[in-house]
Design a protein around this motif. Structure first.
Motif, mmCIF file in Angstrom:
data_model
loop_
_atom_site.group_PDB
_atom_site.id
_atom_site.type_symbol
_atom_site.label_atom_id
_atom_site.label_comp_id
_atom_site.label_asym_id
_atom_site.label_seq_id
_atom_site.Cartn_x
_atom_site.Cartn_y
_atom_site.Cartn_z
ATOM 1 N N ASP A 158 -36.061 2.553 -14.945
ATOM 2 C CA ASP A 158 -35.036 2.522 -16.003
ATOM 3 C C ASP A 158 -35.357 2.798 -16.955
ATOM 4 N N LEU A 159 -36.456 3.121 -17.522
ATOM 5 C CA LEU A 159 -36.629 3.249 -19.030
ATOM 6 C C LEU A 159 -35.882 4.283 -19.598
ATOM 7 N N THR A 160 -35.385 4.265 -20.701
ATOM 8 C CA THR A 160 -34.495 4.857 -21.687
ATOM 9 C C THR A 160 -35.200 6.091 -21.937
ATOM 10 N N VAL A 161 -34.435 7.344 -21.774
ATOM 11 C CA VAL A 161 -34.919 8.671 -22.074
ATOM 12 C C VAL A 161 -34.188 9.445 -23.199
ATOM 13 N N LEU A 162 -35.005 9.888 -24.272
ATOM 14 C CA LEU A 162 -34.430 10.830 -25.237
ATOM 15 C C LEU A 162 -34.868 12.186 -24.966
ATOM 16 N N ILE A 163 -33.855 13.008 -24.795
ATOM 17 C CA ILE A 163 -34.052 14.622 -24.634
ATOM 18 C C ILE A 163 -33.798 15.222 -25.880
ATOM 19 N N THR A 164 -34.780 16.015 -26.171
ATOM 20 C CA THR A 164 -34.553 16.878 -27.525
ATOM 21 C C THR A 164 -34.695 18.353 -27.283
ATOM 22 N N GLY A 165 -34.068 19.097 -27.889
ATOM 23 C CA GLY A 165 -34.220 20.657 -27.780
ATOM 24 C C GLY A 165 -32.936 21.381 -28.334
ATOM 25 N N GLU A 166 -33.113 22.773 -28.464
ATOM 26 C CA GLU A 166 -32.159 23.260 -29.428
ATOM 27 C C GLU A 166 -30.890 23.495 -28.193
ATOM 28 N N SER A 167 -29.627 23.683 -28.907
ATOM 29 C CA SER A 167 -28.493 24.009 -28.096
ATOM 30 C C SER A 167 -28.686 25.084 -26.970
ATOM 31 N N ILE A 273 -29.724 4.546 -19.697
ATOM 32 C CA ILE A 273 -29.384 5.099 -20.914
ATOM 33 C C ILE A 273 -30.267 6.251 -20.782
ATOM 34 N N VAL A 274 -29.694 7.706 -21.070
ATOM 35 C CA VAL A 274 -30.233 8.955 -21.311
ATOM 36 C C VAL A 274 -29.637 9.329 -22.462
ATOM 37 N N ALA A 275 -30.133 9.874 -23.535
ATOM 38 C CA ALA A 275 -29.762 10.270 -24.612
ATOM 39 C C ALA A 275 -30.230 11.731 -24.969
#
Length: 470
Positions: A158-167, A273-275
């Motif tokens: 259940d680790l929190t994930v931060l997804i980054t990337g262009e629109s 949480i996934v952001a």
């Protein structure tokens, strides 16, 4: 959702061990021991992944992958082999196998590879309601394979994930895949776009409110945290979150509890949480617009989605997928020629996968022939300027500077002149992102819907021109 696996293995002991391991992870496993039975099963049933041994009683499982491709063209194949030679590994790679495992292998690594193969397939339709829900997670490029590997590593925790990337790269799809393939798949998946909610309503949207908490709060409202209890909460465009809401979100992440606006009771919530964000949060942290402690709470497992220009080898598969999707939605059935694929691959795609999808739908609608060729691409799609890879800052700042240079507004009139010049394209961009939905566009802009309608009329903008064509 249960995913199906076809295991082609003539060693009953190995087949039993693999079957039990996969079933423990929630996969539906069908086994057979020969190529003939494999082909019969593929002719009658659909599978999400195929595992095949090389040396079988009636032939070479690796040499016959072309038969698998004819019966199940989009299903990833994982090769297992006791022939632990470089030649076998090279043959597996040349056959476009998804993965190759020499025997003996680690069962945990095998089950992770199966989950990764499932994640590489197009996402189910209508899983979520966000803008990226129609975009597929497709790609054999090294960049996308890295994304798939990261997805598999977070499925059992259940680790929190931060997804980054262009629109337009498909960040919400990654969040959906983490939920649908992970341990919380039976719970709710709740998505909230920070950029689409007025700042003064964001805390109520996330945490809920009690009756009378503010003007207009005529009853109790359950927030997104409580709605997602037992499942996954996807916080999209986290970089657009105002400072006060950031503080309350940090407190909720630290304590595992929330308090509704206007309430006194602490409510325990069990959510993953996934952001996601298309912004660079580092400069926002430096100038105080984003809390550093919240960033470290969110960025436990970072997943970066590459822009389409960095994985051009995936464009052909994406085009084929979108043409099939367009046909399913009532547009004419089309195929793309090799020169059309080459022309599409050479384009810039600043809007990434979303822009490619829209372009393919336009081609499917407007092409005169069933086969789309390079001429159709050149005629139907507007030309694009080459991207200046050496300067990623070309964009808003350059546009403003160019406008000032050409318009040369009088001293003291710059502010109002700039507002007048940029308001219309800003409104048009909001309508384009929301497909002409005025309520969503107003939320995205952070203004009242009546204000939006009034300005659209004054600026002579027709919202229906941005509605999605079916």
């Amino acid at each position: 959702m249960t995913h199906s696996v076809l295991l082609v293995e003539d060693d009953k002991g190995i087949a039993t061990v693999i079957t039990e391991a996969l079933r423990e992870e929630g996969f539906d496993v069908t086994t057979c021991e020969s190529l003939a039975k494999r082909d019969a099963l593929l002719a009658e049933h659909q599978f999400d992944v195929i595992l095949t041994d090389v040396m079988l009683e009636d032939g070479d499982g690796l040499a016959s992958i072309h038969t698998v491709r004819a019966l199940a063209p989009d299903v990833p194949v994982i090769v297992l082999s006791a022939q632990n030679t470089l030649d076998t590994a090279v043959r597996a790679s040349d056959s476009d196998a998804f993965e190759y495992f020499p025997k003996p292998f680690d069962l945990d690594e095998l089950t992770q590879a199966v989950a990764q193969a499932v994640a590489s397939r197009p996402a189910p339709e209508n899983v979520g309601e966000g803008e990226d829900s129609a975009l597929p997670l497709i790609g054999r490029s090294p960049a996308m394979q890295g994304v798939f590997r990261m997805i598999t590593r977070v499925l059992r925790n259940d680790l929190t994930v931060l997804i980054t990337g262009e629109s337009g790269t498909g960040k919400e799809l990654v969040a959906e895949a983490i939920h649908e393939l992970g341990a919380r798949k039976t719970g709710p998946f709740v998505a909230v776009n920070m950029a689409a909610i007025p700042h003064d309503l964001l805390e109520s949207e996330l945490f809920g409110h009690e009756r009378g908490a503010f003007t207009g709060a005529i009853g109790q409202q359950i927030g997104k945290f409580e709605q997602a209890n037992g499942g996954t909460l996807f916080l999209d465009e986290i970089g657009d979150m105002p400072a006060e809401a950031q503080t309350r979100l940090l407190r909720a992440l630290q304590s595992g509890t929330i308090r509704r606006v206007g309430g006194r009771q602490e409510i325990g919530v069990d959510v993953r949480i996934v952001a996601a964000t298309n912004r660079d949060l580092a400069p926002m942290i430096a100038d105080g617009r984003f809390r550093e402690d919240l960033y470290y709470r969110l960025n436990v497992v970072p997943i970066h989605l590459p822009p389409l220009r960095e994985r051009r080898e995936d464009i052909a598969a994406l085009v084929r997928h979108f043409l099939g999707q367009a046909s399913d939605e009532g547009l004419p059935a089309r195929v793309a020629s090799a020169d059309a694929i080459a022309a599409l691959t050479a384009r810039e795609w600043r809007g990434n996968v979303r822009e490619l999808r829209n372009a393919v739908f336009r081609l499917a609608l407007m092409a005169r022939e069933d086969t789309i060729d390079k001429g159709a691409v050149d005629d139907i799609l507007p030309p694009t300027k080459p991207r200046d890879e050496g300067d990623d800052r070309v964009g808003l700042e350059s546009a403003v500077e160019a406008w000032i240079e050409s318009a040369r507004p009088a001293d003291g009139a710059l502010y109002h002149a700039a507002l007048a010049a940029f308001e219309k394209p800003l409104f048009e961009l909001a309508l384009e992102r929301t497909e002409g939905n005025q309520l969503r566009a107003a939320r995205l802009l952070g203004i009242n819907r009546n204000t939006l309608r009034k300005r659209l009329s004054e600026l002579d903008i027709a919202p229906e021109a941005f509605a999605r064509r079916r």
